[in-house]
Design an enzyme around this catalytic site. Sequence first.
Site, short mmCIF file in Angstrom:
data_model
loop_
_atom_site.label_atom_id
_atom_site.label_comp_id
_atom_site.label_asym_id
_atom_site.label_seq_id
_atom_site.Cartn_x
_atom_site.Cartn_y
_atom_site.Cartn_z
N HIS A 117 -5.31 13.72 -79.59
CA HIS A 117 -4.29 14.66 -79.12
C HIS A 117 -3.23 14.01 -78.25
O HIS A 117 -2.55 14.68 -77.48
CB HIS A 117 -4.96 15.82 -78.34
CG HIS A 117 -5.87 16.64 -79.20
ND1 HIS A 117 -6.81 17.50 -78.70
CD2 HIS A 117 -5.96 16.73 -80.55
CE1 HIS A 117 -7.45 18.08 -79.70
NE2 HIS A 117 -6.97 17.63 -80.83
N CYS A 125 11.03 11.44 -77.32
CA CYS A 125 12.23 12.27 -77.51
C CYS A 125 12.03 13.20 -78.71
O CYS A 125 11.60 12.77 -79.78
CB CYS A 125 13.43 11.36 -77.75
SG CYS A 125 14.92 12.28 -78.21
N CYS A 128 15.06 11.85 -81.39
CA CYS A 128 15.01 10.53 -82.06
C CYS A 128 13.61 9.92 -82.06
O CYS A 128 13.39 8.83 -82.53
CB CYS A 128 16.00 9.57 -81.39
SG CYS A 128 15.49 9.03 -79.74
N GLY A 187 -19.10 17.16 -74.16
CA GLY A 187 -18.14 17.87 -73.31
C GLY A 187 -17.00 18.51 -74.05
O GLY A 187 -15.86 18.48 -73.58
N SER A 189 -15.88 22.19 -76.31
CA SER A 189 -16.26 23.54 -76.77
C SER A 189 -16.24 23.59 -78.29
O SER A 189 -16.65 24.58 -78.88
CB SER A 189 -15.26 24.56 -76.21
OG SER A 189 -13.94 24.21 -76.65
N ASN A 213 -23.72 18.91 -73.41
CA ASN A 213 -22.83 19.92 -72.86
C ASN A 213 -23.59 20.72 -71.80
O ASN A 213 -24.82 20.73 -71.81
CB ASN A 213 -22.35 20.86 -74.00
CG ASN A 213 -21.10 21.61 -73.63
OD1 ASN A 213 -21.01 22.23 -72.58
ND2 ASN A 213 -20.08 21.53 -74.49
N GLU A 215 -23.48 23.85 -71.57
CA GLU A 215 -23.90 25.15 -72.17
C GLU A 215 -23.80 25.07 -73.69
O GLU A 215 -23.14 24.19 -74.23
CB GLU A 215 -22.96 26.25 -71.65
CG GLU A 215 -21.51 26.05 -72.06
CD GLU A 215 -20.58 27.11 -71.49
OE1 GLU A 215 -20.99 27.83 -70.56
OE2 GLU A 215 -19.45 27.20 -71.98
C1 BV8 Z 1 -3.33 21.39 -86.56
C2 BV8 Z 1 -2.53 19.86 -76.10
C3 BV8 Z 1 -2.20 21.56 -88.65
C4 BV8 Z 1 -2.73 18.56 -75.47
C5 BV8 Z 1 -4.31 20.93 -77.34
C6 BV8 Z 1 -8.17 29.06 -87.05
C7 BV8 Z 1 -9.34 28.39 -87.33
C8 BV8 Z 1 -9.42 27.01 -87.20
C9 BV8 Z 1 -8.30 26.28 -86.77
C10 BV8 Z 1 -7.15 26.96 -86.48
C11 BV8 Z 1 -7.07 28.33 -86.62
N1 BV8 Z 1 -5.83 28.71 -86.25
C12 BV8 Z 1 -5.10 27.60 -85.90
C13 BV8 Z 1 -5.89 26.54 -86.05
C14 BV8 Z 1 -5.54 25.13 -85.81
C15 BV8 Z 1 -5.57 24.82 -84.32
C16 BV8 Z 1 -6.88 25.23 -83.72
O1 BV8 Z 1 -7.87 24.55 -83.89
N2 BV8 Z 1 -6.88 26.37 -83.01
C17 BV8 Z 1 -8.13 26.85 -82.44
C18 BV8 Z 1 -7.98 27.02 -80.93
C19 BV8 Z 1 -8.47 28.17 -83.14
N3 BV8 Z 1 -5.43 23.38 -84.25
C20 BV8 Z 1 -4.21 22.85 -84.22
O2 BV8 Z 1 -3.17 23.49 -84.15
C21 BV8 Z 1 -4.16 21.34 -84.31
N4 BV8 Z 1 -3.20 20.98 -85.31
O3 BV8 Z 1 -4.28 22.00 -86.98
O4 BV8 Z 1 -2.23 21.08 -87.31
C22 BV8 Z 1 -1.11 20.83 -89.30
C23 BV8 Z 1 -1.41 19.90 -90.30
C24 BV8 Z 1 -0.38 19.24 -90.93
C25 BV8 Z 1 0.95 19.45 -90.54
C26 BV8 Z 1 1.24 20.36 -89.51
C27 BV8 Z 1 0.21 21.05 -88.88
C28 BV8 Z 1 -3.73 20.75 -82.98
C29 BV8 Z 1 -4.86 20.83 -82.01
C30 BV8 Z 1 -4.48 20.16 -80.68
C31 BV8 Z 1 -4.00 21.21 -79.74
N5 BV8 Z 1 -3.70 20.62 -78.45
N6 BV8 Z 1 -3.82 20.58 -76.16
C32 BV8 Z 1 -3.00 18.84 -74.02
O5 BV8 Z 1 -2.09 19.35 -73.32
O6 BV8 Z 1 -4.12 18.55 -73.61
S1 BV8 Z 1 -5.76 21.82 -77.38
C33 BV8 Z 1 -6.79 21.51 -76.05
O7 BV8 Z 1 -8.11 21.80 -76.53
C34 BV8 Z 1 -6.87 20.06 -75.57
O8 BV8 Z 1 -6.16 19.16 -76.38
C35 BV8 Z 1 -8.35 19.74 -75.66
O9 BV8 Z 1 -8.51 18.41 -75.92
C36 BV8 Z 1 -8.75 20.59 -76.80
C37 BV8 Z 1 -10.24 20.82 -76.94
O10 BV8 Z 1 -10.72 21.42 -75.76
P1 BV8 Z 1 -12.03 20.77 -75.11
O11 BV8 Z 1 -11.76 19.34 -74.86
O12 BV8 Z 1 -13.22 21.12 -75.93
O13 BV8 Z 1 -12.05 21.48 -73.72
P2 BV8 Z 1 -12.65 22.95 -73.40
O14 BV8 Z 1 -12.19 23.33 -72.03
O15 BV8 Z 1 -12.39 23.86 -74.56
O16 BV8 Z 1 -14.24 22.73 -73.35
C38 BV8 Z 1 -14.80 21.90 -72.35
C39 BV8 Z 1 -16.29 21.79 -72.69
O17 BV8 Z 1 -16.90 20.92 -71.73
C40 BV8 Z 1 -17.01 23.13 -72.59
O18 BV8 Z 1 -17.85 23.27 -73.73
C41 BV8 Z 1 -17.85 22.99 -71.31
O19 BV8 Z 1 -19.08 23.69 -71.43
C42 BV8 Z 1 -18.10 21.52 -71.27
N7 BV8 Z 1 -18.34 20.95 -69.94
C43 BV8 Z 1 -17.78 21.31 -68.76
N8 BV8 Z 1 -18.23 20.49 -67.79
C44 BV8 Z 1 -19.05 19.59 -68.37
C45 BV8 Z 1 -19.13 19.87 -69.74
N9 BV8 Z 1 -19.90 19.15 -70.58
C46 BV8 Z 1 -20.60 18.13 -70.06
N10 BV8 Z 1 -20.56 17.78 -68.76
C47 BV8 Z 1 -19.81 18.49 -67.88
N11 BV8 Z 1 -19.80 18.15 -66.58
ZN ZN Z 2 16.33 10.44 -78.26
#
Ligand code: BV8
Ligand code: ZN
Length: 244
Positions: A117, A125, A128, A187, A189, A213, A215
């Site tokens: 990601h 940019c 460009c 780590g 979801s 994880n 949970e």
């Molecule tokens: C794409 C920006 C197509 C960067 C992020 C319906 C079904 C399936 C998929 C889709 C759908 N509708 C749309 C989609 C696609 C969509 C998607 O998956 N949506 C989901 C939400 C339904 N995906 C996309 O759009 C992707 N692109 O599909 O493009 C395409 C193809 C060709 C041409 C054009 C287009 C793009 C996905 C990237 C999105 N960007 N963020 C930023 O600012 O960070 S998403 C965001 O979620 C972050 O990037 C992060 O990395 C990502 C995943 O989250 P997690 O890392 O899992 O974090 P979260 O908080 O959710 O969970 C933390 C976990 O840790 C928990 O389970 C918790 O229990 C655990 N935890 C906590 N503490 C601990 C721990 N575990 C262990 N130890 C601890 N101490």
């Molecule tokens: Zn530029």
Amino acid sequence: MFSDLLIERLLKATSVVVLTGAGISAESGVPIFRGETGLWKKFRPEELANIDAFLRNPSLVWEWYNYRKDLIREVNPNPGHVALVALENKYPDFLLVTQNVDNLHRVAGSRNIRELHGNIMRNRCVDCNRQIDQSELTVPTGSAVPRCECGGLVRPDVVWFGEALPNKEIQDAFTAARSCDVFLVVGTSAVVHPAAQLPLEAKEYGAYVLEINVEPTVISNYVNESIFGKAGTILPALVKRLGL
Ligand code: BV8
Ligand code: ZN
């Protein structure tokens, strides 16, 4: 804590892949996205992590990313990140695939990394596509939004919803998932695709899949083994159990 089968598979393995999510950086103080303490509690992803939101209100999105960058500058890798470096040193064929944009795996010393990601410390940019270093960022007076010398808007070099993931990174991740002996998913979801597909693909192709994880997640019923607890505790314990 660890099954005999897991230890047997890890001791026999030559190829290991690890997929990490925000949970591995939680103990470093980097907020996760979802759940009670998640970033998305205050902000909805649709309002921030997508190109339309950015073009509609670039200064709001920059405010959010600057808040996260300021926070990330103050944190350090935790024992979970460090344990993955020890694993990388043990296995001749090791790949670390991360959804995180916080750069903490690189700071911890991991080498073979694919950032699915992007990276919050990189900018590019919109017009460009030039990559612009943090030190080169120029913000026109009265605006909060950096501009490229071509006049285009500068954005964080991260992958937003609806945007394709970098091709090499996601291809390498699927190739490795399909050929590894053991796949660790730590780590995350596992709701964001296509990253969330990787542990399922690994299982399909015969890898032993271990989830770490605090949970259960949507993939807990599909993996070979889930260990519930903090990555910063479990990963160092696993490294110790392997005699590393
Ligand atoms: C794409 C920006 C197509 C960067 C992020 C319906 C079904 C399936 C998929 C889709 C759908 N509708 C749309 C989609 C696609 C969509 C998607 O998956 N949506 C989901 C939400 C339904 N995906 C996309 O759009 C992707 N692109 O599909 O493009 C395409 C193809 C060709 C041409 C054009 C287009 C793009 C996905 C990237 C999105 N960007 N963020 C930023 O600012 O960070 S998403 C965001 O979620 C972050 O990037 C992060 O990395 C990502 C995943 O989250 P997690 O890392 O899992 O974090 P979260 O908080 O959710 O969970 C933390 C976990 O840790 C928990 O389970 C918790 O229990 C655990 N935890 C906590 N503490 C601990 C721990 N575990 C262990 N130890 C601890 N101490
Ligand atoms: Zn530029």
